[in-house]
Scaffold this motif. Structure first.
Motif, PDB file in Angstrom:
ATOM      1  N   ILE A 144       0.840  -1.199   0.000  1.00  0.00           N
ATOM      2  CA  ILE A 144       0.000   0.000   0.000  1.00  0.00           C
ATOM      3  C   ILE A 144       0.874   1.248   0.000  1.00  0.00           C
ATOM      4  O   ILE A 144       0.641   2.197  -0.763  1.00  0.00           O
ATOM      5  CB  ILE A 144      -0.959  -0.006   1.207  1.00  0.00           C
ATOM      6  CG1 ILE A 144      -2.082  -1.038   0.983  1.00  0.00           C
ATOM      7  CG2 ILE A 144      -1.556   1.384   1.441  1.00  0.00           C
ATOM      8  CD1 ILE A 144      -2.970  -1.272   2.189  1.00  0.00           C
ATOM      9  N   LEU A 173      -3.013   1.455 -11.097  1.00  0.00           N
ATOM     10  CA  LEU A 173      -2.472   1.552  -9.730  1.00  0.00           C
ATOM     11  C   LEU A 173      -3.523   2.027  -8.726  1.00  0.00           C
ATOM     12  O   LEU A 173      -3.633   1.438  -7.635  1.00  0.00           O
ATOM     13  CB  LEU A 173      -1.260   2.492  -9.698  1.00  0.00           C
ATOM     14  CG  LEU A 173       0.102   1.830  -9.903  1.00  0.00           C
ATOM     15  CD1 LEU A 173       1.192   2.886  -9.982  1.00  0.00           C
ATOM     16  CD2 LEU A 173       0.408   0.851  -8.767  1.00  0.00           C
ATOM     17  N   PRO A 174      -4.317   3.047  -9.045  1.00  0.00           N
ATOM     18  CA  PRO A 174      -5.292   3.503  -8.043  1.00  0.00           C
ATOM     19  C   PRO A 174      -6.270   2.394  -7.643  1.00  0.00           C
ATOM     20  O   PRO A 174      -6.561   2.225  -6.457  1.00  0.00           O
ATOM     21  CB  PRO A 174      -6.019   4.650  -8.757  1.00  0.00           C
ATOM     22  CG  PRO A 174      -5.038   5.147  -9.759  1.00  0.00           C
ATOM     23  CD  PRO A 174      -4.298   3.945 -10.217  1.00  0.00           C
ATOM     24  N   LEU A 185      -8.699  -4.843   1.426  1.00  0.00           N
ATOM     25  CA  LEU A 185      -8.215  -6.100   2.013  1.00  0.00           C
ATOM     26  C   LEU A 185      -7.684  -5.848   3.423  1.00  0.00           C
ATOM     27  O   LEU A 185      -7.983  -6.589   4.358  1.00  0.00           O
ATOM     28  CB  LEU A 185      -7.116  -6.685   1.123  1.00  0.00           C
ATOM     29  CG  LEU A 185      -6.505  -7.997   1.609  1.00  0.00           C
ATOM     30  CD1 LEU A 185      -7.561  -9.088   1.727  1.00  0.00           C
ATOM     31  CD2 LEU A 185      -5.379  -8.452   0.677  1.00  0.00           C
ATOM     32  N   ARG A 186      -6.936  -4.779   3.569  1.00  0.00           N
ATOM     33  CA  ARG A 186      -6.393  -4.451   4.897  1.00  0.00           C
ATOM     34  C   ARG A 186      -7.521  -4.248   5.902  1.00  0.00           C
ATOM     35  O   ARG A 186      -7.474  -4.780   7.008  1.00  0.00           O
ATOM     36  CB  ARG A 186      -5.540  -3.183   4.804  1.00  0.00           C
ATOM     37  CG  ARG A 186      -4.984  -2.731   6.130  1.00  0.00           C
ATOM     38  CD  ARG A 186      -4.001  -1.588   5.980  1.00  0.00           C
ATOM     39  NE  ARG A 186      -4.618  -0.414   5.359  1.00  0.00           N
ATOM     40  CZ  ARG A 186      -3.950   0.693   5.077  1.00  0.00           C
ATOM     41  NH1 ARG A 186      -2.660   0.786   5.349  1.00  0.00           N
ATOM     42  NH2 ARG A 186      -4.566   1.708   4.500  1.00  0.00           N
ATOM     43  N   LEU A 243      -6.197  -3.206  -2.188  1.00  0.00           N
ATOM     44  CA  LEU A 243      -5.332  -3.587  -1.067  1.00  0.00           C
ATOM     45  C   LEU A 243      -5.803  -2.935   0.227  1.00  0.00           C
ATOM     46  O   LEU A 243      -5.756  -3.538   1.302  1.00  0.00           O
ATOM     47  CB  LEU A 243      -3.879  -3.178  -1.357  1.00  0.00           C
ATOM     48  CG  LEU A 243      -3.199  -3.956  -2.488  1.00  0.00           C
ATOM     49  CD1 LEU A 243      -1.781  -3.453  -2.712  1.00  0.00           C
ATOM     50  CD2 LEU A 243      -3.183  -5.458  -2.173  1.00  0.00           C
ATOM     51  N   LYS A 244      -6.299  -1.696   0.109  1.00  0.00           N
ATOM     52  CA  LYS A 244      -6.802  -1.024   1.308  1.00  0.00           C
ATOM     53  C   LYS A 244      -8.042  -1.715   1.840  1.00  0.00           C
ATOM     54  O   LYS A 244      -8.222  -1.856   3.054  1.00  0.00           O
ATOM     55  CB  LYS A 244      -7.102   0.447   1.002  1.00  0.00           C
ATOM     56  CG  LYS A 244      -5.840   1.312   0.905  1.00  0.00           C
ATOM     57  CD  LYS A 244      -6.185   2.777   0.636  1.00  0.00           C
ATOM     58  CE  LYS A 244      -4.929   3.639   0.636  1.00  0.00           C
ATOM     59  NZ  LYS A 244      -5.234   5.048   0.249  1.00  0.00           N
ATOM     60  N   LEU A 263       2.071   6.368  -6.988  1.00  0.00           N
ATOM     61  CA  LEU A 263       0.992   7.245  -7.436  1.00  0.00           C
ATOM     62  C   LEU A 263       1.367   8.699  -7.266  1.00  0.00           C
ATOM     63  O   LEU A 263       1.082   9.531  -8.122  1.00  0.00           O
ATOM     64  CB  LEU A 263      -0.279   6.939  -6.642  1.00  0.00           C
ATOM     65  CG  LEU A 263      -1.226   5.937  -7.282  1.00  0.00           C
ATOM     66  CD1 LEU A 263      -2.441   5.732  -6.411  1.00  0.00           C
ATOM     67  CD2 LEU A 263      -1.644   6.436  -8.661  1.00  0.00           C
ATOM     68  N   GLN A 290      -3.102  -5.783 -12.789  1.00  0.00           N
ATOM     69  CA  GLN A 290      -1.641  -5.800 -12.814  1.00  0.00           C
ATOM     70  C   GLN A 290      -1.132  -5.855 -14.254  1.00  0.00           C
ATOM     71  O   GLN A 290      -0.203  -5.149 -14.626  1.00  0.00           O
ATOM     72  CB  GLN A 290      -1.153  -7.034 -12.047  1.00  0.00           C
ATOM     73  CG  GLN A 290       0.341  -7.188 -12.027  1.00  0.00           C
ATOM     74  CD  GLN A 290       0.895  -6.943 -10.637  1.00  0.00           C
ATOM     75  OE1 GLN A 290       0.414  -6.118  -9.866  1.00  0.00           O
ATOM     76  NE2 GLN A 290       1.920  -7.701 -10.308  1.00  0.00           N
ATOM     77  N   TYR A 350      -7.466  -8.437  -9.572  1.00  0.00           N
ATOM     78  CA  TYR A 350      -6.168  -7.835  -9.254  1.00  0.00           C
ATOM     79  C   TYR A 350      -5.127  -8.223 -10.310  1.00  0.00           C
ATOM     80  O   TYR A 350      -4.364  -7.385 -10.802  1.00  0.00           O
ATOM     81  CB  TYR A 350      -5.716  -8.282  -7.863  1.00  0.00           C
ATOM     82  CG  TYR A 350      -4.546  -7.500  -7.341  1.00  0.00           C
ATOM     83  CD1 TYR A 350      -4.738  -6.427  -6.471  1.00  0.00           C
ATOM     84  CD2 TYR A 350      -3.241  -7.819  -7.715  1.00  0.00           C
ATOM     85  CE1 TYR A 350      -3.662  -5.695  -6.003  1.00  0.00           C
ATOM     86  CE2 TYR A 350      -2.170  -7.090  -7.254  1.00  0.00           C
ATOM     87  CZ  TYR A 350      -2.378  -6.032  -6.400  1.00  0.00           C
ATOM     88  OH  TYR A 350      -1.314  -5.299  -5.936  1.00  0.00           O
ATOM     89  N   ASP A 360       0.362   0.584 -15.242  1.00  0.00           N
ATOM     90  CA  ASP A 360       0.366   1.562 -14.155  1.00  0.00           C
ATOM     91  C   ASP A 360      -0.922   2.376 -14.046  1.00  0.00           C
ATOM     92  O   ASP A 360      -1.203   2.946 -13.000  1.00  0.00           O
ATOM     93  CB  ASP A 360       1.552   2.523 -14.331  1.00  0.00           C
ATOM     94  CG  ASP A 360       2.865   1.868 -13.926  1.00  0.00           C
ATOM     95  OD1 ASP A 360       2.808   0.710 -13.452  1.00  0.00           O
ATOM     96  OD2 ASP A 360       3.911   2.506 -14.078  1.00  0.00           O
ATOM     97  N   GLU A 361      -1.705   2.436 -15.133  1.00  0.00           N
ATOM     98  CA  GLU A 361      -2.952   3.202 -15.051  1.00  0.00           C
ATOM     99  C   GLU A 361      -3.900   2.609 -14.007  1.00  0.00           C
ATOM    100  O   GLU A 361      -4.818   3.283 -13.541  1.00  0.00           O
ATOM    101  CB  GLU A 361      -3.674   3.229 -16.401  1.00  0.00           C
ATOM    102  CG  GLU A 361      -2.858   3.781 -17.547  1.00  0.00           C
ATOM    103  CD  GLU A 361      -1.872   2.766 -18.082  1.00  0.00           C
ATOM    104  OE1 GLU A 361      -2.284   1.616 -18.256  1.00  0.00           O
ATOM    105  OE2 GLU A 361      -0.691   3.129 -18.277  1.00  0.00           O
ATOM    106  N   ARG A 395      -5.845  -0.863  -7.853  1.00  0.00           N
ATOM    107  CA  ARG A 395      -5.155  -1.905  -7.082  1.00  0.00           C
ATOM    108  C   ARG A 395      -4.916  -1.436  -5.649  1.00  0.00           C
ATOM    109  O   ARG A 395      -5.082  -2.188  -4.689  1.00  0.00           O
ATOM    110  CB  ARG A 395      -3.819  -2.252  -7.749  1.00  0.00           C
ATOM    111  CG  ARG A 395      -3.981  -3.251  -8.871  1.00  0.00           C
ATOM    112  CD  ARG A 395      -2.644  -3.631  -9.466  1.00  0.00           C
ATOM    113  NE  ARG A 395      -2.189  -2.671 -10.457  1.00  0.00           N
ATOM    114  CZ  ARG A 395      -0.921  -2.503 -10.823  1.00  0.00           C
ATOM    115  NH1 ARG A 395       0.027  -3.206 -10.229  1.00  0.00           N
ATOM    116  NH2 ARG A 395      -0.615  -1.622 -11.745  1.00  0.00           N
ATOM    117  N   LEU A 396      -4.540  -0.168  -5.527  1.00  0.00           N
ATOM    118  CA  LEU A 396      -4.332   0.388  -4.186  1.00  0.00           C
ATOM    119  C   LEU A 396      -5.612   0.297  -3.364  1.00  0.00           C
ATOM    120  O   LEU A 396      -5.588  -0.095  -2.188  1.00  0.00           O
ATOM    121  CB  LEU A 396      -3.877   1.845  -4.318  1.00  0.00           C
ATOM    122  CG  LEU A 396      -3.555   2.605  -3.034  1.00  0.00           C
ATOM    123  CD1 LEU A 396      -2.466   1.906  -2.245  1.00  0.00           C
ATOM    124  CD2 LEU A 396      -3.134   4.043  -3.352  1.00  0.00           C
TER     125      LEU A 396
END
Lengths: 128, 128
Positions: A116, B84-85, B94-95, B91-92, A123, B77, B73, B81-82, B87-88
């Motif tokens: 993260i 990335l937001p 998931l956390r 992950l958040k 980003l 991947q 996910y 890179d577009e 995926r982030l």
DNA sequence: CTACAACTTAGAGCGCGCTCTAAGTCAAGA
DNA sequence: TCTTGACTTAGAGCGCGCTCTAAGTTGTAG
């Protein structure tokens, strides 16, 4: 809700516990729940003790205990106090498993956390 | 990419990761693992990068992420890179889920702990 | 040359934990 | 009386995540 006799219908218990009526009947059929009372019309009537047991079953499930072990525990419970040592051992094993699982989750959480942060930095670079 | 690193067979990767060869092929078939190299005889050859990705997949699974989210996910991947937001954000989420799950386990552990102590006392009474 | 081991694919099968269906009973309300 | 709806049982079905099978190919050892 049947509050006067202090006995609950299967609907009441479903609402109280969050389990579906299907699951409540399923649990009884396989032997996880035992000797639920019946009204004259054969409908189930749950006592508060029954609800307490169901809540305990929920905790066992939520900690990852498989159904077949819960069945064993329920069986021991019905057999009385002579089975206390075995039930105690089952609970200790469960505790070990839960603690190990939590430790594993904690480790994975670190990796996720790292990702993260990494993604956050990437980003920030891309959109300064 | 890692064109110079040594390549592993599916057996090697199964041993290295703890996943079965069946599961490795299954993950590739459904799209969790992508573009694994092939030897001339069509046999799979895994790079160290592949193994790293598989280890990450294992962590996602172990934290309770369902396969269909892992597929999403993996797809993101591959898109670059577009994504990335998104995926982030995954992950958040998931956390959050893992933290909530751990909190729940912690609560259940207390109840188990209480039962263990109670049973211990009852046993001490029965066999003084 | 033969035998065998290790791989390949597509697809079937499985264990778990529910979840739903079909067919029937029963009691209350219009 | 008829309808509605909540319940009953036995048993079928389902989604998930693998796990295994069948049939075929290839490379190596004897």
């Amino acid at each position: 809700m049947n509050t006067q006799t202090e006995l609950l219908t299967i609907q009441d218990v479903a609402e109280a516990t969050g389990l579906s009526v299907h699951t409540l009947r399923y649990y009884e059929r396989i032997g996880l729940i035992h000797s639920i009372g019946r009204a004259q019309n054969t409908h189930r009537r749950y006592s508060m003790d029954d609800v307490g047991w169901i809540e305990f079953l929920k905790k066992l499930r939520a900690t990852g205990m498989p159904i077949h072990q819960m069945l064993r525990y329920a069986e021991l419970q019905r057999m009385g106090d002579e089975t206390l040592p075995e039930r105690l051992e089952m609970l200790k094993e469960l505790r070990r498993n839960v603690e190990a699982h939590m430790a594993e989750l904690q480790e994975h959480l670190k990796v996720i956390q790292y990702k993260i942060e990494l993604y956050g930095e990437l980003l920030a670079e891309r959109t300064p």
